[in-house]
Design an enzyme around this catalytic site. Structure first.
Site, PDB file in Angstrom:
ATOM      1  N   THR A   1       1.119  -0.707   5.813  1.00 58.03           N
ATOM      2  CA  THR A   1       0.880  -1.898   4.645  1.00 58.03           C
ATOM      3  C   THR A   1       1.202  -2.551   5.088  1.00 58.03           C
ATOM      4  O   THR A   1       1.805  -3.108   5.896  1.00 58.03           O
ATOM      5  CB  THR A   1       2.304  -1.025   3.560  1.00 58.03           C
ATOM      6  N   GLY A   2       0.445  -3.587   4.150  1.00 56.80           N
ATOM      7  CA  GLY A   2       1.265  -5.633   4.531  1.00 56.80           C
ATOM      8  C   GLY A   2      -0.262  -5.932   4.536  1.00 56.80           C
ATOM      9  O   GLY A   2      -1.927  -5.471   3.690  1.00 56.80           O
TER      10      GLY A   2
ATOM     11  N   THR B   1       1.197  -1.095   0.229  1.00 53.56           N
ATOM     12  CA  THR B   1       0.176   0.145   0.078  1.00 53.56           C
ATOM     13  C   THR B   1       0.775   1.149  -0.165  1.00 53.56           C
ATOM     14  O   THR B   1       1.844   1.049   0.349  1.00 53.56           O
ATOM     15  CB  THR B   1      -0.842   0.148   1.178  1.00 53.56           C
TER      16      THR B   1
ATOM     17  N   ARG C   1     -13.380  -7.577  -2.507  1.00 53.01           N
ATOM     18  CA  ARG C   1     -12.863  -7.494  -0.898  1.00 53.01           C
ATOM     19  C   ARG C   1     -12.423  -6.124  -0.264  1.00 53.01           C
ATOM     20  O   ARG C   1     -11.819  -5.046  -1.651  1.00 53.01           O
ATOM     21  CB  ARG C   1     -11.802  -8.389  -1.188  1.00 53.01           C
TER      22      ARG C   1
ATOM     23  N   GLY D   1      -9.195  -3.912   2.166  1.00 51.94           N
ATOM     24  CA  GLY D   1      -8.365  -4.328   3.808  1.00 51.94           C
ATOM     25  C   GLY D   1      -8.172  -3.602   4.005  1.00 51.94           C
ATOM     26  O   GLY D   1      -9.091  -2.556   4.413  1.00 51.94           O
ATOM     27  N   ASP D   2      -7.389  -3.351   4.929  1.00 50.21           N
ATOM     28  CA  ASP D   2      -7.473  -2.559   5.945  1.00 50.21           C
ATOM     29  C   ASP D   2      -7.556  -0.526   5.796  1.00 50.21           C
ATOM     30  O   ASP D   2      -7.770   0.387   6.175  1.00 50.21           O
ATOM     31  CB  ASP D   2      -6.618  -2.490   7.148  1.00 50.21           C
TER      32      ASP D   2
ATOM     33  N   GLY E   1      -3.883  -6.825   4.926  1.00 50.40           N
ATOM     34  CA  GLY E   1      -4.833  -6.142   5.136  1.00 50.40           C
ATOM     35  C   GLY E   1      -5.826  -7.070   6.351  1.00 50.40           C
ATOM     36  O   GLY E   1      -6.283  -7.230   7.604  1.00 50.40           O
TER      37      GLY E   1
END
Ligand code: GLY
Length: 292
Positions: free
Chosen positions: A208-209, A157, A185, A187-188, A211
């Site tokens: 980042t990473g 991200t 979908r 994510g975070d 989620g």
């Protein structure tokens, strides 16, 4: 008063040929934000400006060059938050806009916090945001990667955190999510307190990473809470990533600024691309940090 800005371009494995493009992109982004902070611009303006640069750069998984979902389409998430009044705006699963972060900024000016999918795109159009054919956001390299494997993977991200001369924080995130994700979908990244947080009483955070892992520990809020409880930016960042790895697994990285404008960076992926600049520095510094 001291100002500071930090950006990241994702926590993941960055191959040797991609190190320079990652550093150069992060530097361009951080300098775009720093130029505003130097001229007494707000942290919010700086975060939006920096993330727009990253969204235009196909090196990064955000805006143009985003990862593709299982149907080969780009669906993006983004959010922005400011720490004075805790105003926040976000978009999820949005298609066909050049700069999701700017649409998120417009959402912040409404009663709502998070708009998704077609409703978010209609809102973007009403606000005069730059629309495009969704296919124009697809970069050939992402298309090739999408074709080479059907595996659900990746989760980098882009993000930015800034502190302005007036003591206000802002944080932002923007992403295409993960390759071959299911349509719809989320994510975070567009979720306040999970992928980002800003609060003048603590500081600002952008993650980042993976989620699905970041969400389960509400990592952004956890980091700002740790700072409120006396941790500095670096230790708060390290503790959050370590607890995620211990409790639910997964890879993630974060950038943090605390109230003193101190920088914190932590990750458990192979690399984290980031760059930062403070008011004491004549120019920004970038690195593709390896795991400590
Ligand atoms: N952290 C980005 C995502 O999981 O979508």
């Amino acid at each position: 008063m001291r100002w500071a800005i930090i950006v990241h371009g994702g926590a993941h494995t960055i191959t040797v040929d991609k190190i320079e493009p990652h550093k150069a992109g992060c530097l361009r982004a951080v300098e775009a934000g720093a130029a505003l902070l130097e001229k007494e611009g707000s942290a919010l303006e700086a975060v939006e400006a920096a993330i727009r640069v990253l969204e235009d750069d196909p090196t990064f998984n955000a805006g143009f060059g985003s990862m593709l979902n299982s149907e080969g389409e780009v669906e993006m998430d983004a959010a922005i938050m400011e720490g004075e009044r805790l105003r926040a705006g976000a978009v999820a699963s949005i298609r066909g806009v050049r700069h999701p972060i700017s649409v998120a900024r417009h959402v912040m000016d409404t009663h709502h916090v998070l708009l998704s999918a077609e409703g978010a795109r209609r809102f973007a159009q009403e606000r005069g945001a730059e629309l495009c054919d969704p296919a124009e956001l697809v970069h050939e390299e992402q298309r090739r990667e999408w074709e080479s494997s059907k595996e659900v993977r990746g989760s980098d991200t882009v993000g930015c955190v800034a502190l302005d001369r007036f003591g206000n924080f802002a944080a932002g995130t923007s992403t295409g999510g993960i390759m071959h994700k299911m349509p719809g979908r989320i994510g975070d990244s567009p979720l306040i307190g999970l992928g980002l947080y800003a609060d003048n009483s603590a500081g600002g955070v952008s993650l980042t990473g993976d989620g699905e892992s970041i969400m389960k520990l509400a990592l952004a809020h956890r980091i700002t809470n740790s700072i409120c409880n006396g941790e500095d930016a670096d230790r708060a960042a390290e503790e959050a990533i370590a607890s995620m790895a211990r409790r639910v697994g997964g890879e993630a990285g974060c950038i943090v600024l605390d109230r003193q404008g101190r920088v914190g960076v932590a990750h458990n992926a192979e690399n984290l691309a980031h760059a930062y600049r403070t008011s004491e520095m004549r120019c920004a510094t970038a690195s593709v940090q390896k795991q400590r």
